[in-house]
Enzyme design. Structure first.
Site, PDB file in Angstrom:
ATOM      1  N   ASP A 192       0.950  -1.070   0.007  1.00 28.62           N
ATOM      2  CA  ASP A 192       0.093  -0.054  -0.017  1.00 28.62           C
ATOM      3  C   ASP A 192       0.623   1.146   0.078  1.00 28.62           C
ATOM      4  O   ASP A 192       1.452   1.756   1.039  1.00 28.62           O
ATOM      5  CB  ASP A 192      -0.799  -0.029   1.283  1.00 28.62           C
ATOM      6  CG  ASP A 192      -1.927   1.311   1.219  1.00 28.62           C
ATOM      7  OD1 ASP A 192      -1.697   2.185   0.385  1.00 28.62           O
ATOM      8  OD2 ASP A 192      -3.174   0.868   1.832  1.00 28.62           O
ATOM      9  N   HIS A 222       0.967   8.018   3.867  1.00 29.17           N
ATOM     10  CA  HIS A 222       1.397   7.567   4.892  1.00 29.17           C
ATOM     11  C   HIS A 222       2.841   7.629   5.058  1.00 29.17           C
ATOM     12  O   HIS A 222       3.770   6.819   5.696  1.00 29.17           O
ATOM     13  CB  HIS A 222       1.058   5.925   4.992  1.00 29.17           C
ATOM     14  CG  HIS A 222      -0.372   5.607   4.608  1.00 29.17           C
ATOM     15  ND1 HIS A 222      -1.317   5.774   5.916  1.00 29.17           N
ATOM     16  CD2 HIS A 222      -1.337   5.181   3.831  1.00 29.17           C
ATOM     17  CE1 HIS A 222      -2.452   5.656   5.494  1.00 29.17           C
ATOM     18  NE2 HIS A 222      -2.253   5.133   4.268  1.00 29.17           N
ATOM     19  N   ILE A 257       0.095   9.387   8.724  1.00 22.93           N
ATOM     20  CA  ILE A 257      -0.726   8.465   9.675  1.00 22.93           C
ATOM     21  C   ILE A 257      -0.402   7.136   9.106  1.00 22.93           C
ATOM     22  O   ILE A 257       0.033   6.732   8.177  1.00 22.93           O
ATOM     23  CB  ILE A 257      -2.143   8.881   9.242  1.00 22.93           C
ATOM     24  CG1 ILE A 257      -3.016   8.572   8.053  1.00 22.93           C
ATOM     25  CG2 ILE A 257      -2.526  10.154   9.694  1.00 22.93           C
ATOM     26  CD1 ILE A 257      -4.300   8.532   7.816  1.00 22.93           C
ATOM     27  N   GLY A 267      -4.631   2.061   8.166  1.00 24.74           N
ATOM     28  CA  GLY A 267      -5.667   1.445   8.900  1.00 24.74           C
ATOM     29  C   GLY A 267      -5.585   0.002   9.066  1.00 24.74           C
ATOM     30  O   GLY A 267      -5.817  -0.525  10.119  1.00 24.74           O
TER      31      GLY A 267
END
Length: 285
Positions: A189, A194, A209, A212
């Protein structure tokens, strides 16, 4: 371009063949924090090739079709897409290495109305290529902000798993690394949200961040540790709703309720006392 319900509902996903090696299995485990304690022998099988085992949540990166909603032909503004829920059913323990087929499909799109959003429900089967065995089934709910009013069905939508109305039976704290997102992204990903501070600030975050699905896997590790003795063959299901992002370096506390083979859970960031995962449901053998 508004959502075309029939087109999106029948979106074609070619079967995706995915070969993964010991290095990929270990890299994934490192990305979700395994091996933080170098003398914890219960986690060593996830990060060491001698007796290597795959974490059950490795399934989320196997046969993954990529960020397909970024394709302009979907009619979706990818910048309005949020990952709302994730589910996983493990039919057979994942091999530590192997070749799998990822077979994805859209199962439904719910129209929440003009000026509101849409919910897109999708599934992916992870199938062992050599045997044809179904290893795992993944379910995902994607919230598409502001894209309602396209004439799709208004429901029904599944109810989230209710958490018990009592104090948790136990809690497991797992600290994430400051570079956790940079490691996790190497499992497939590569969203710059990120990694790139400028992209993160543009999206309203003070810094990049955590994915998830990395937070999801950290909670899975906590369930595996507390309820399964770190035996991946015992974790059969892991469903959750995402409620807030995690910043790399923060501590994730997974709060656990035990009711026989049914485990309810939620996760919060200790440093900010913010719930980041909720309505969690795990199935234990």
């Amino acid at each position: 371009m508004p959502i075309d319900y029939d087109k999106l509902k029948n979106w074609h996903f070619p079967d995706l063949e995915h070969r993964y090696e010991a290095r990929d299995t270990i890299l994934y485990a490192l990305g979700v924090g395994c091996g933080a304690d170098p003398v914890d022998r219960s986690e060593l099988p996830f990060v060491y090739e001698d007796g290597l085992k795959a974490l059950p949540t490795l399934a989320v990166v196997l046969g993954y079709p990529g960020f397909w909603l970024k394709d302009p032909n979907t009619g979706v503004d990818w910048r309005k897409v949020l990952h709302g829920e994730q589910g996983l059913v493990i039919h057979k323990p994942l091999p530590a290495t192997g070749t799998v087929i990822g077979r994805s499909r859209v199962t439904e799109i719910v129209d929440k109305g003009p000026g509101k959003g849409a919910l897109l429900f999708s599934e992916r089967d992870v199938i062992d290529k050599a045997s044809g065995d179904l290893l795992a089934t993944l379910t995902s709910t994607t919230f598409i902000r502001g894209e309602g009013g396209f004439g799709g069905p208004s429901g029904p939508t599944p109810e989230p798993h209710p958490l018990p109305d009592r104090a948790p039976d136990e809690a497991v704290d797992l600290k994430t690394l400051p570079q956790a997102a940079l490691i996790y992204r190497l499992s497939g990903d590569y969203n710059p949200l990120h990694a790139d501070p400028d992209v993160a600030r543009g999206a309203g975050f003070e810094r990049p961040i955590l994915h998830g699905l990395c937070t999801y896997a950290v909670a899975g590790r906590a369930i595996l540790k507390a309820c399964c003795g770190n035996d991946p063959a015992r974790l059969r299901r892991l469903d959750v709703r995402f409620s807030a992002p995690v910043l790399p370096g923060e501590t994730i506390r997974t709060e656990i309720w035990r009711d026989g083979g049914v485990i309810s859970f939620r996760a919060r960031v200790v440093e900010r006392d913010v719930v980041v995962l909720t309505n969690g449901l795990a199935g234990i053998a």
